[in-house]
Design a protein around this motif. Structure first.
Motif, PDB file in Angstrom:
ATOM      1  N   PRO A 167      12.084  -9.377 -30.629  1.00 46.44           N
ATOM      2  CA  PRO A 167      12.413 -10.750 -31.021  1.00 46.44           C
ATOM      3  C   PRO A 167      12.490 -11.685 -29.819  1.00 46.44           C
ATOM      4  N   GLU A 168      12.327 -12.976 -30.076  1.00 42.48           N
ATOM      5  CA  GLU A 168      12.439 -13.962 -29.008  1.00 42.48           C
ATOM      6  C   GLU A 168      13.865 -14.028 -28.477  1.00 42.48           C
ATOM      7  N   SER A 169      14.838 -13.896 -29.367  1.00 45.65           N
ATOM      8  CA  SER A 169      16.250 -13.910 -28.970  1.00 45.65           C
ATOM      9  C   SER A 169      16.788 -12.497 -28.972  1.00 45.65           C
ATOM     10  N   ILE A 170      17.347 -12.064 -27.839  1.00 44.44           N
ATOM     11  CA  ILE A 170      17.784 -10.681 -27.694  1.00 44.44           C
ATOM     12  C   ILE A 170      18.878 -10.303 -28.678  1.00 44.44           C
ATOM     13  N   ASP A 171      19.687 -11.282 -29.130  1.00 41.53           N
ATOM     14  CA  ASP A 171      20.796 -10.960 -30.022  1.00 41.53           C
ATOM     15  C   ASP A 171      20.418 -11.038 -31.491  1.00 41.53           C
ATOM     16  N   THR A 172      19.107 -11.122 -31.792  1.00 40.08           N
ATOM     17  CA  THR A 172      18.647 -11.078 -33.174  1.00 40.08           C
ATOM     18  C   THR A 172      19.095  -9.771 -33.827  1.00 40.08           C
ATOM     19  N   GLU A 173      19.611  -9.863 -35.039  1.00 40.98           N
ATOM     20  CA  GLU A 173      20.045  -8.656 -35.747  1.00 40.98           C
ATOM     21  C   GLU A 173      18.865  -8.113 -36.553  1.00 40.98           C
ATOM     22  N   ASP A 174      18.070  -7.275 -35.902  1.00 37.69           N
ATOM     23  CA  ASP A 174      16.882  -6.713 -36.540  1.00 37.69           C
ATOM     24  C   ASP A 174      17.068  -5.237 -36.867  1.00 37.69           C
ATOM     25  N   PHE A 175      17.087  -4.412 -35.836  1.00 38.27           N
ATOM     26  CA  PHE A 175      17.332  -2.988 -36.042  1.00 38.27           C
ATOM     27  C   PHE A 175      18.831  -2.754 -35.915  1.00 38.27           C
ATOM     28  N   ARG A 176      19.397  -2.073 -36.877  1.00 34.29           N
ATOM     29  CA  ARG A 176      20.842  -1.979 -36.994  1.00 34.29           C
ATOM     30  C   ARG A 176      21.358  -0.693 -36.349  1.00 34.29           C
ATOM     31  N   ALA A 177      22.650  -0.686 -36.065  1.00 33.21           N
ATOM     32  CA  ALA A 177      23.251   0.485 -35.394  1.00 33.21           C
ATOM     33  C   ALA A 177      24.684   0.652 -35.875  1.00 33.21           C
ATOM     34  N   PHE A 178      24.835   1.143 -37.103  1.00 38.11           N
ATOM     35  CA  PHE A 178      26.159   1.494 -37.600  1.00 38.11           C
ATOM     36  C   PHE A 178      26.498   2.902 -37.129  1.00 38.11           C
ATOM     37  N   THR A 179      27.785   3.194 -37.002  1.00 39.89           N
ATOM     38  CA  THR A 179      28.172   4.535 -36.564  1.00 39.89           C
ATOM     39  C   THR A 179      27.646   5.569 -37.548  1.00 39.89           C
ATOM     40  N   CYS A 180      26.928   6.538 -37.032  1.00 36.29           N
ATOM     41  CA  CYS A 180      26.334   7.637 -37.794  1.00 36.29           C
ATOM     42  C   CYS A 180      25.300   7.158 -38.796  1.00 36.29           C
ATOM     43  N   GLY A 181      24.751   5.954 -38.576  1.00 42.66           N
ATOM     44  CA  GLY A 181      23.660   5.492 -39.424  1.00 42.66           C
ATOM     45  C   GLY A 181      22.387   6.259 -39.111  1.00 42.66           C
ATOM     46  N   LEU A 182      21.502   6.337 -40.087  1.00 41.98           N
ATOM     47  CA  LEU A 182      20.257   7.091 -39.945  1.00 41.98           C
ATOM     48  C   LEU A 182      19.067   6.159 -40.111  1.00 41.98           C
ATOM     49  N   SER A 183      18.217   6.098 -39.091  1.00 41.14           N
ATOM     50  CA  SER A 183      16.974   5.334 -39.163  1.00 41.14           C
ATOM     51  C   SER A 183      15.798   6.304 -39.169  1.00 41.14           C
ATOM     52  N   VAL A 184      14.753   5.955 -39.911  1.00 46.55           N
ATOM     53  CA  VAL A 184      13.575   6.811 -39.999  1.00 46.55           C
ATOM     54  C   VAL A 184      12.336   5.989 -39.671  1.00 46.55           C
ATOM     55  N   TYR A 185      11.513   6.499 -38.771  1.00 51.64           N
ATOM     56  CA  TYR A 185      10.273   5.847 -38.375  1.00 51.64           C
ATOM     57  C   TYR A 185       9.112   6.799 -38.620  1.00 51.64           C
ATOM     58  N   ARG A 186       8.043   6.261 -39.217  1.00 49.03           N
ATOM     59  CA  ARG A 186       6.843   7.049 -39.465  1.00 49.03           C
ATOM     60  C   ARG A 186       5.669   6.429 -38.720  1.00 49.03           C
ATOM     61  N   ARG A 187       4.861   7.284 -38.135  1.00 51.86           N
ATOM     62  CA  ARG A 187       3.757   6.816 -37.306  1.00 51.86           C
ATOM     63  C   ARG A 187       2.708   6.077 -38.133  1.00 51.86           C
ATOM     64  N   ARG A 188       2.238   4.953 -37.601  1.00 55.14           N
ATOM     65  CA  ARG A 188       1.205   4.178 -38.291  1.00 55.14           C
ATOM     66  C   ARG A 188      -0.148   4.865 -38.196  1.00 55.14           C
ATOM     67  N   ALA A 189      -0.470   5.348 -37.006  1.00 58.22           N
ATOM     68  CA  ALA A 189      -1.749   6.017 -36.791  1.00 58.22           C
ATOM     69  C   ALA A 189      -1.568   7.049 -35.704  1.00 58.22           C
ATOM     70  N   SER A 190      -2.198   8.198 -35.872  1.00 58.64           N
ATOM     71  CA  SER A 190      -2.060   9.273 -34.898  1.00 58.64           C
ATOM     72  C   SER A 190      -3.320   9.404 -34.065  1.00 58.64           C
ATOM     73  N   PRO A 191      -3.151   9.777 -32.777  1.00 55.18           N
ATOM     74  CA  PRO A 191      -4.335  10.043 -31.946  1.00 55.18           C
ATOM     75  C   PRO A 191      -5.163  11.165 -32.554  1.00 55.18           C
ATOM     76  N   ALA A 192      -6.428  11.217 -32.236  1.00 56.10           N
ATOM     77  CA  ALA A 192      -7.317  12.242 -32.779  1.00 56.10           C
ATOM     78  C   ALA A 192      -6.761  13.638 -32.527  1.00 56.10           C
TER      79      ALA A 192
END
Length: 316
Positions: A188-213
């Motif tokens: 984000p342009e502003s560092i204090d933007t609340e985009d990705f969250r961080a609650f205690t013991c929160g769980l985030s999941v990320y999946r790859r958009r594209a994998s190398p060959a």
């Protein structure tokens, strides 16, 4: 890829004139900035562990900050998962460590394996060597994000080489937020933007958009509560690691990732608690005097979740 933030723990203070860290409660490792979880935090870790045991695909590798509270967070899961997967252990990665603002003194470091080994018997990967080591003089916000980008660039490449599909990361609030930005490429342009969250013991999941060959697409699961060089690198190699990874602008490291869960807390009996977001650069250096502006334990802004919590300032 799964990420998680560590849970409830006690605070510490730092004397900005001397760089001395102190805490009311003694840490199991003896470090003032290395507190243990509270009893509620331990309960949260157990609840998280039960959810992680059901992850699909199953978690094949665990990387964690070496601070005591983070190791406590992943311990319940690893203790149970290791029964069916004897190869599973915790890789202590300093590149996922706590974020300390830039200062004119040295910040603490996590305890050594010699100290941690009897506290977490049979859990630490003794052969693993951290990929990235943060500077002890602290980091600005851009330096934090670049440190996390270098860590993830090397960590993802390591997992690609070894055919690992599902990875769990445990870190701290500021680092968890930076992880989301680095993986997706959304800065984000502003560092204090609340985009990705961080609650205690929160769980985030990320999946790859594209994998190398030739690389199997993977997931990263993150949970947690922060200028780096590659550990053991030659001067030439360390300089090469400072190259621009060009992760911004939606590109992301390792081919880019999509965020499927953003600090989800549905596995916690009390839901979202003690979230955190940036509040400016958080430097310990005054712009004119060079003196500390904030004590440790007073950085950032606590975000009130649906489970309750304070909106007062405080470092998670």
């Amino acid at each position: 890829m799964l990420t998680s933030n560590y849970q409830f723990r006690s605070n510490w203070l730092v004397d900005h004139a001397t760089g001395t860290y102190t805490a009311t409660l003694r840490s199991p490792t003896g470090g003032a900035a290395d507190p243990a979880l509270t009893s509620h935090g331990v309960d949260q870790a157990r609840e998280l562990g039960e959810r992680l045991l059901k992850a699909e695909p199953p978690i094949e590798r665990v990387y964690s900050s070496l601070y005591y509270r983070c190791l406590q967070t992943v311990e319940p899961f690893v203790r149970k998962a290791i029964v069916t997967d004897k190869r599973l252990s915790i890789r202590g990665e300093t590149g996922l460590g706590e974020w300390y603002g830039a200062a004119n003194f040295e910040h603490p470091v996590p305890a050594s394996h010699e100290i941690l080994r009897p506290l977490f018997p049979g859990l630490l990967d003794e052969e693993y060597r951290p990929l990235v080591t943060p500077t002890r003089m602290g980091e600005g916000v851009d330096e934090l994000h670049d440190r996390v980008a270098r860590t993830m660039d090397e960590l993802i490449a390591q997992c690609d080489r070894e055919g690992v599909r599902a990875v769990l990361l445990c870190s701290h609030a500021a680092t968890i937020i930076a992880l989301g930005r680095v993986l997706t490429g959304d800065m984000p342009e502003s560092i204090d933007t609340e985009d990705f969250r961080a609650f205690t013991c929160g769980l985030s999941v990320y999946r790859r958009r594209a994998s190398p060959a030739g690389i199997v697409s993977g997931t990263v699961k993150c949970h947690g509560d922060g200028i780096a060089t590659s550990s053991g690198a030659s001067a030439a190699h360390a300089a090469d690691r400072h190259k621009d990874l060009a992760w911004r602008g939606g590109r992301g490291v390792g081919g880019g990732w999509m965020c499927e869960l953003n600090s989800d807390c549905t596995h916690l009996s009390l839901g979202e608690e003690r979230g955190w977001r940036f509040s400016g650069d958080e430097s310990f250096l005054g712009t004119a005097s060079g003196q500390s502006m904030l004590d440790a334990g007073q950085l950032g802004v606590v975000v009130e979740g649906r489970g309750g919590g304070s909106t007062n300032r405080g470092k998670l």
